[in-house]
Design a protein around this motif. Structure first.
Motif, PDB file in Angstrom:
ATOM      1  N   ALA A  24      -9.209 -14.410  29.838  1.00 14.92           N
ATOM      2  CA  ALA A  24      -9.268 -15.330  31.051  1.00 14.92           C
ATOM      3  C   ALA A  24      -7.741 -15.264  31.665  1.00 14.92           C
ATOM      4  N   TRP A  25      -7.785 -15.220  32.829  1.00 18.33           N
ATOM      5  CA  TRP A  25      -6.725 -14.927  33.709  1.00 18.33           C
ATOM      6  C   TRP A  25      -6.168 -16.223  34.271  1.00 18.33           C
ATOM      7  N   LEU A  26      -4.797 -16.366  33.908  1.00 16.01           N
ATOM      8  CA  LEU A  26      -4.234 -17.771  34.356  1.00 16.01           C
ATOM      9  C   LEU A  26      -2.733 -17.140  35.053  1.00 16.01           C
ATOM     10  N   ASP A  29       1.981 -20.265  35.460  1.00 16.96           N
ATOM     11  CA  ASP A  29       2.491 -21.492  35.905  1.00 16.96           C
ATOM     12  C   ASP A  29       2.163 -22.738  34.969  1.00 16.96           C
ATOM     13  N   ALA A  30       2.507 -23.482  34.549  1.00 19.28           N
ATOM     14  CA  ALA A  30       2.178 -24.607  33.518  1.00 19.28           C
ATOM     15  C   ALA A  30       1.413 -25.484  34.118  1.00 19.28           C
ATOM     16  N   ARG A  31       1.296 -25.594  35.402  1.00 21.12           N
ATOM     17  CA  ARG A  31       0.273 -26.559  36.176  1.00 21.12           C
ATOM     18  C   ARG A  31      -1.018 -25.871  36.164  1.00 21.12           C
ATOM     19  N   CYS A  32      -1.035 -24.500  36.237  1.00 18.79           N
ATOM     20  CA  CYS A  32      -2.372 -23.888  36.288  1.00 18.79           C
ATOM     21  C   CYS A  32      -3.094 -24.027  35.036  1.00 18.79           C
ATOM     22  N   LEU A  33      -2.312 -23.833  34.023  1.00 17.75           N
ATOM     23  CA  LEU A  33      -2.812 -23.900  32.603  1.00 17.75           C
ATOM     24  C   LEU A  33      -3.274 -25.354  32.417  1.00 17.75           C
ATOM     25  N   LEU A  35      -4.366 -27.470  34.630  1.00 16.29           N
ATOM     26  CA  LEU A  35      -5.517 -27.602  35.319  1.00 16.29           C
ATOM     27  C   LEU A  35      -6.721 -27.228  34.582  1.00 16.29           C
ATOM     28  N   ALA A  36      -6.400 -26.013  34.205  1.00 15.74           N
ATOM     29  CA  ALA A  36      -7.621 -25.228  33.222  1.00 15.74           C
ATOM     30  C   ALA A  36      -8.141 -25.955  31.947  1.00 15.74           C
ATOM     31  N   LEU A  37      -7.068 -26.660  31.248  1.00 10.65           N
ATOM     32  CA  LEU A  37      -7.437 -27.492  30.389  1.00 10.65           C
ATOM     33  C   LEU A  37      -8.089 -28.477  30.547  1.00 10.65           C
ATOM     34  N   ARG A  38      -7.641 -29.338  31.500  1.00  7.07           N
ATOM     35  CA  ARG A  38      -8.207 -30.452  32.175  1.00  7.07           C
ATOM     36  C   ARG A  38      -9.657 -30.485  32.510  1.00  7.07           C
ATOM     37  N   ARG A  39      -9.782 -29.415  33.236  1.00 11.64           N
ATOM     38  CA  ARG A  39     -11.165 -29.094  33.772  1.00 11.64           C
ATOM     39  C   ARG A  39     -12.107 -28.295  33.042  1.00 11.64           C
ATOM     40  N   GLY A  40     -11.660 -28.027  31.879  1.00 13.26           N
ATOM     41  CA  GLY A  40     -12.513 -26.975  31.107  1.00 13.26           C
ATOM     42  C   GLY A  40     -12.670 -25.623  31.439  1.00 13.26           C
ATOM     43  N   GLY A  41     -11.819 -24.964  32.223  1.00 15.19           N
ATOM     44  CA  GLY A  41     -11.879 -23.765  32.822  1.00 15.19           C
ATOM     45  C   GLY A  41     -12.156 -22.513  31.495  1.00 15.19           C
ATOM     46  N   LEU A  42     -10.997 -23.161  30.525  1.00 14.57           N
ATOM     47  CA  LEU A  42     -10.769 -21.893  29.365  1.00 14.57           C
ATOM     48  C   LEU A  42     -12.165 -21.792  28.450  1.00 14.57           C
ATOM     49  N   ALA A  43     -12.691 -22.894  28.371  1.00 18.99           N
ATOM     50  CA  ALA A  43     -13.816 -23.011  27.499  1.00 18.99           C
ATOM     51  C   ALA A  43     -15.157 -22.235  28.482  1.00 18.99           C
ATOM     52  N   ARG A  44     -15.106 -22.665  29.538  1.00 19.87           N
ATOM     53  CA  ARG A  44     -16.064 -21.854  30.452  1.00 19.87           C
ATOM     54  C   ARG A  44     -15.871 -20.397  30.259  1.00 19.87           C
ATOM     55  N   SER A  45     -14.794 -19.916  30.578  1.00 20.34           N
ATOM     56  CA  SER A  45     -14.244 -18.452  30.523  1.00 20.34           C
ATOM     57  C   SER A  45     -14.594 -17.760  29.151  1.00 20.34           C
ATOM     58  N   PHE A  46     -14.411 -18.621  27.956  1.00 19.02           N
ATOM     59  CA  PHE A  46     -14.615 -17.930  26.676  1.00 19.02           C
ATOM     60  C   PHE A  46     -16.150 -18.260  26.372  1.00 19.02           C
ATOM     61  N   SER A  54      -0.943 -26.187  20.533  1.00 16.88           N
ATOM     62  CA  SER A  54       0.092 -26.927  21.430  1.00 16.88           C
ATOM     63  C   SER A  54       0.019 -26.434  23.118  1.00 16.88           C
ATOM     64  N   PRO A  55      -0.450 -27.148  23.833  1.00 17.92           N
ATOM     65  CA  PRO A  55      -0.314 -26.796  25.337  1.00 17.92           C
ATOM     66  C   PRO A  55       0.919 -26.530  25.848  1.00 17.92           C
ATOM     67  N   ASP A  56       2.232 -27.103  25.364  1.00 18.19           N
ATOM     68  CA  ASP A  56       3.435 -26.628  25.739  1.00 18.19           C
ATOM     69  C   ASP A  56       3.880 -25.421  25.289  1.00 18.19           C
ATOM     70  N   GLU A  57       3.457 -25.120  24.008  1.00 21.70           N
ATOM     71  CA  GLU A  57       3.873 -23.734  23.527  1.00 21.70           C
ATOM     72  C   GLU A  57       3.104 -22.553  24.168  1.00 21.70           C
ATOM     73  N   LEU A  58       1.817 -22.851  24.251  1.00 17.77           N
ATOM     74  CA  LEU A  58       1.159 -21.745  25.158  1.00 17.77           C
ATOM     75  C   LEU A  58       1.639 -21.622  26.466  1.00 17.77           C
ATOM     76  N   ALA A  59       1.929 -22.668  27.240  1.00 15.88           N
ATOM     77  CA  ALA A  59       2.693 -22.574  28.634  1.00 15.88           C
ATOM     78  C   ALA A  59       3.957 -21.742  28.534  1.00 15.88           C
ATOM     79  N   ARG A  60       4.717 -21.882  27.601  1.00  9.29           N
ATOM     80  CA  ARG A  60       5.942 -21.413  27.400  1.00  9.29           C
ATOM     81  C   ARG A  60       5.858 -19.619  27.173  1.00  9.29           C
ATOM     82  N   HIS A  61       4.764 -19.400  26.105  1.00 10.00           N
ATOM     83  CA  HIS A  61       4.329 -18.092  25.927  1.00 10.00           C
ATOM     84  C   HIS A  61       3.778 -17.346  27.270  1.00 10.00           C
ATOM     85  N   LEU A  62       2.956 -18.162  27.940  1.00 10.93           N
ATOM     86  CA  LEU A  62       2.383 -17.808  29.155  1.00 10.93           C
ATOM     87  C   LEU A  62       3.521 -17.278  30.184  1.00 10.93           C
ATOM     88  N   GLU A  63       4.331 -18.308  30.442  1.00  8.56           N
ATOM     89  CA  GLU A  63       5.585 -17.957  31.391  1.00  8.56           C
ATOM     90  C   GLU A  63       6.292 -17.030  30.924  1.00  8.56           C
TER      91      GLU A  63
END
Length: 81
Positions: A24-26, A29-33, A35-46, A54-63
């Motif tokens: 899944a492409w994100l 930006d932590a805001r994009c992550l 939004l994807a978590l709140r709307r279920g975008g990652l589950a749809r993509s996968f 940890s969403p915070d840890e995932l956001a740090r790795h992404l950035e």
């Protein structure tokens, strides 16, 4: 498809885009992550439930994985005569 123990697959950042399977492409930006978590975008993509950890840890790795892409280039002015 889950892991052999029946748990949902865990999301991880693949900056090289070389891991096998679905992705899944994100935006890096932590805001994009968020939004994807709140709307279920990652589950749809996968196409099924996923473990985010940890969403915070995932956001740090992404950035961090995309930091070179988001830094502004400073160019020297060219003098063409």
């Amino acid at each position: 498809m889950g892991s052999p123990d029946g748990a949902a697959p865990r999301i991880r950042v693949d900056a090289a885009a070389s891991a096998p399977g679905r992705g899944a492409w994100l935006h890096p930006d932590a805001r994009c992550l968020d939004l994807a978590l709140r709307r279920g975008g990652l589950a749809r993509s996968f196409r099924g439930p996923v473990e985010v950890g940890s969403p915070d840890e995932l956001a740090r790795h992404l950035e961090a994985a995309h930091a070179p892409l988001t830094q502004k280039r400073v160019e020297e002015p060219m003098d063409i005569r």
